[in-house]
Design a protein around this motif. Sequence first.
Motif, PDB file in Angstrom:
ATOM      1  N   ILE A  33     -39.761  -1.867 -98.757  1.00  0.00           N
ATOM      2  CA  ILE A  33     -40.065  -0.494 -99.208  1.00  0.00           C
ATOM      3  C   ILE A  33     -40.270   0.386 -97.985  1.00  0.00           C
ATOM      4  N   GLY A  35     -37.655   2.966 -95.207  1.00  0.00           N
ATOM      5  CA  GLY A  35     -36.532   2.764 -94.275  1.00  0.00           C
ATOM      6  C   GLY A  35     -36.717   3.471 -92.948  1.00  0.00           C
ATOM      7  N   GLY A  36     -37.912   3.369 -92.370  1.00  0.00           N
ATOM      8  CA  GLY A  36     -38.092   3.788 -90.977  1.00  0.00           C
ATOM      9  C   GLY A  36     -37.788   2.604 -90.065  1.00  0.00           C
ATOM     10  N   GLY A  37     -38.314   2.629 -88.855  1.00  0.00           N
ATOM     11  CA  GLY A  37     -38.039   1.544 -87.906  1.00  0.00           C
ATOM     12  C   GLY A  37     -38.473   0.195 -88.441  1.00  0.00           C
ATOM     13  N   GLY A  39     -39.142  -0.871 -91.543  1.00  0.00           N
ATOM     14  CA  GLY A  39     -38.423  -1.333 -92.731  1.00  0.00           C
ATOM     15  C   GLY A  39     -37.023  -1.806 -92.389  1.00  0.00           C
ATOM     16  N   LYS A  58     -37.294   6.530-100.094  1.00  0.00           N
ATOM     17  CA  LYS A  58     -37.412   7.624-101.070  1.00  0.00           C
ATOM     18  C   LYS A  58     -36.711   8.903-100.633  1.00  0.00           C
ATOM     19  N   GLY A  63     -34.857   6.612 -91.668  1.00  0.00           N
ATOM     20  CA  GLY A  63     -35.242   7.154 -90.345  1.00  0.00           C
ATOM     21  C   GLY A  63     -36.732   7.399 -90.209  1.00  0.00           C
ATOM     22  N   ASN A  65     -40.510   8.683 -89.664  1.00  0.00           N
ATOM     23  CA  ASN A  65     -41.036   9.300 -88.437  1.00  0.00           C
ATOM     24  C   ASN A  65     -40.481   8.626 -87.197  1.00  0.00           C
ATOM     25  N   THR A  66     -39.926   7.424 -87.366  1.00  0.00           N
ATOM     26  CA  THR A  66     -39.359   6.726 -86.210  1.00  0.00           C
ATOM     27  C   THR A  66     -38.249   7.568 -85.569  1.00  0.00           C
ATOM     28  N   ALA A 207     -43.261  -1.023 -95.848  1.00  0.00           N
ATOM     29  CA  ALA A 207     -42.988  -0.393 -94.541  1.00  0.00           C
ATOM     30  C   ALA A 207     -42.885   1.118 -94.747  1.00  0.00           C
ATOM     31  N   GLY A 236     -41.714  12.136 -95.599  1.00  0.00           N
ATOM     32  CA  GLY A 236     -41.967  10.916 -96.378  1.00  0.00           C
ATOM     33  C   GLY A 236     -43.301  10.236 -96.134  1.00  0.00           C
ATOM     34  N   ALA A 422     -45.473  -3.983 -92.355  1.00  0.00           N
ATOM     35  CA  ALA A 422     -45.151  -3.753 -90.941  1.00  0.00           C
ATOM     36  C   ALA A 422     -45.083  -2.262 -90.673  1.00  0.00           C
TER      37      ALA A 422
HETATM   38  P1  ADP Z   1     -42.527   3.059 -89.572  1.00  0.00           P
HETATM   39  O1  ADP Z   1     -42.533   3.467 -88.123  1.00  0.00           O
HETATM   40  O2  ADP Z   1     -43.706   2.293 -89.948  1.00  0.00           O
HETATM   41  O3  ADP Z   1     -41.226   2.449 -89.965  1.00  0.00           O
HETATM   42  P2  ADP Z   1     -41.625   5.571 -90.637  1.00  0.00           P
HETATM   43  O4  ADP Z   1     -42.379   6.819 -90.891  1.00  0.00           O
HETATM   44  O5  ADP Z   1     -40.603   5.622 -89.561  1.00  0.00           O
HETATM   45  O6  ADP Z   1     -42.681   4.431 -90.406  1.00  0.00           O
HETATM   46  O7  ADP Z   1     -40.844   5.118 -91.960  1.00  0.00           O
HETATM   47  C1  ADP Z   1     -41.479   4.993 -93.205  1.00  0.00           C
HETATM   48  C2  ADP Z   1     -40.438   5.287 -94.276  1.00  0.00           C
HETATM   49  O8  ADP Z   1     -40.937   4.918 -95.561  1.00  0.00           O
HETATM   50  C3  ADP Z   1     -40.075   6.768 -94.372  1.00  0.00           C
HETATM   51  O9  ADP Z   1     -38.671   6.907 -94.262  1.00  0.00           O
HETATM   52  C4  ADP Z   1     -40.570   7.173 -95.752  1.00  0.00           C
HETATM   53  O10 ADP Z   1     -39.795   8.179 -96.378  1.00  0.00           O
HETATM   54  C5  ADP Z   1     -40.484   5.865 -96.504  1.00  0.00           C
HETATM   55  N1  ADP Z   1     -41.354   5.800 -97.703  1.00  0.00           N
HETATM   56  C6  ADP Z   1     -42.636   6.188 -97.801  1.00  0.00           C
HETATM   57  N2  ADP Z   1     -43.108   5.979 -99.024  1.00  0.00           N
HETATM   58  C7  ADP Z   1     -42.093   5.430 -99.743  1.00  0.00           C
HETATM   59  C8  ADP Z   1     -41.957   4.993-101.107  1.00  0.00           C
HETATM   60  N3  ADP Z   1     -42.964   5.110-101.970  1.00  0.00           N
HETATM   61  N4  ADP Z   1     -40.779   4.475-101.484  1.00  0.00           N
HETATM   62  C9  ADP Z   1     -39.733   4.376-100.620  1.00  0.00           C
HETATM   63  N5  ADP Z   1     -39.796   4.803 -99.349  1.00  0.00           N
HETATM   64  C10 ADP Z   1     -40.963   5.306 -98.898  1.00  0.00           C
END
Ligand code: ADP
Length: 456
Positions: A33, A35-37, A39, A58, A63, A65-66, A207, A236, A422
């Motif tokens: 769950i 798709g940042g770094g 995930g 979502k 991408g 915040n990564t 994630a 997100g 993670a």
């Molecule tokens: P990290 O560095 O931990 O990977 P990020 O901010 O780069 O964190 O990525 C987190 C991702 O999770 C974002 O792309 C965000 O949109 C997504 N996200 C957050 N909540 C949900 C959710 N409920 N379902 C699907 N994706 C989600």
Amino acid sequence: MKIAKLLITLTLVVTLAACSTGSKVTKTDVLVIGGGGAGLVAAITAAESGKNVILVEKMTAVGGNTIISATGITASDTYLHTESGISFTKEDHFKRTMDTSKNLANPELVNILVNSSADAIQWLADLGLNLKVRSDKEPFWLVPVEGHYGSQLIGVLINKANQFKNLEIRTKTKALELLVEDGKVVGAVVEGADGKYEIKSNSVVLATGGLNNNPEMIAEYNAKYANVNTEMTTPGATGDGILMALAVNANLVDMEYFQIRPLAINGDWYNESIVNAEGVSGILVNFQGERFVNETLAPKALASEILKTSEHSAYAVFDQLVAETAAGKKFVEKGKAFTANTIAELATLMSIDAAVLEKTINDYNEGIDPFGRTVLGKIIQAPYYAVITKPSNHYTMGGVEVDANAQVIDKDGNPIKGLYAAGEVIGGLYGDGRVAGNNTLDDVVFGKLAGSNAAK
Ligand code: ADP
């Protein structure tokens, strides 16, 4: 007749039940769950083991915040350190991480981070990320040989993810809640373009990143940051993973700690030296043109004082001498500064009474300071500048507790079966302060741990 009626009723009940969570039920081995770094790394790692993986994101694209990570990644004793002859050892890395956390970080997790960093960098290099040691003054930073760090990192991860037939990425698909059967997490209810449905899986990796775009939730965990702005985050990061984990009894750690920057606007933060250096330095004024704070407070305290103003923002006002510094230059350009040759003209641009701003600056230049600032500068060299600053959250330190397997821990101290986490959604790595660049390292290190354990 009776049987026919019963069948019709049963069909209706089943149909209604399916509608309440949509009609589609999907099965997979590992559900990731977010798709940042973190995930993407978890999904790639699970897919590498041959398991079927679905990653739900979502937003319209992966991408998180990564992708906006500006500078680079922190790592120690890497092949790049050996090649450059610039040393940053595991011991340095561990000490710096613990010291910066004010010794609040969990040493077991920090050890994992540090001991895995060289392998993580090699893995990224093999994916095609081209890094170098930034300098002997900042040997902990590995930065891109050229270009923007975050977009290149996400770029190589997407390329890798696309190579797996057993890894499906579903964007515009938001996880709403975790599914639990017999005390084990077995998937999630998600909502996509066609409505709600269940994804059943053997395990789930959370994630979802931090809470940076959820000021109300930040204020719940630390009232000092009520009304914090959201200049430095993608949309997100709304704390969904924390709420989903709480609903299955996960334990949270370090939730009161956030990395807040007092000088932030237009997606970036700026060095506080602009308003607190000795000699060459400006001031902060409220929207009435008056100083209201000792600008030399520590960054987080300064941010919380600005947030107390009615606009939860302030103007930084400074002169040409500040504008010529590296920090000042970036603030003027990215902050889209008002510029004027006199303070009165500047006040007009700021919609502030010129007499009030002139008095504020004259008092400051004469060393009149009711706020206990001992180190004062001067605002004397035209042209003059004003930039709005909106203190913003930069990083969520706290999150779900995990063990050395990246498995989520419940409130009784036991691992929750089937649930791994993670990235920024986890707590325990940073306490009250994060070494810059450790966050994308933890995306890789804990993403791999979560992905491989979730696939077992
Ligand atoms: P990290 O560095 O931990 O990977 P990020 O901010 O780069 O964190 O990525 C987190 C991702 O999770 C974002 O792309 C965000 O949109 C997504 N996200 C957050 N909540 C949900 C959710 N409920 N379902 C699907 N994706 C989600």
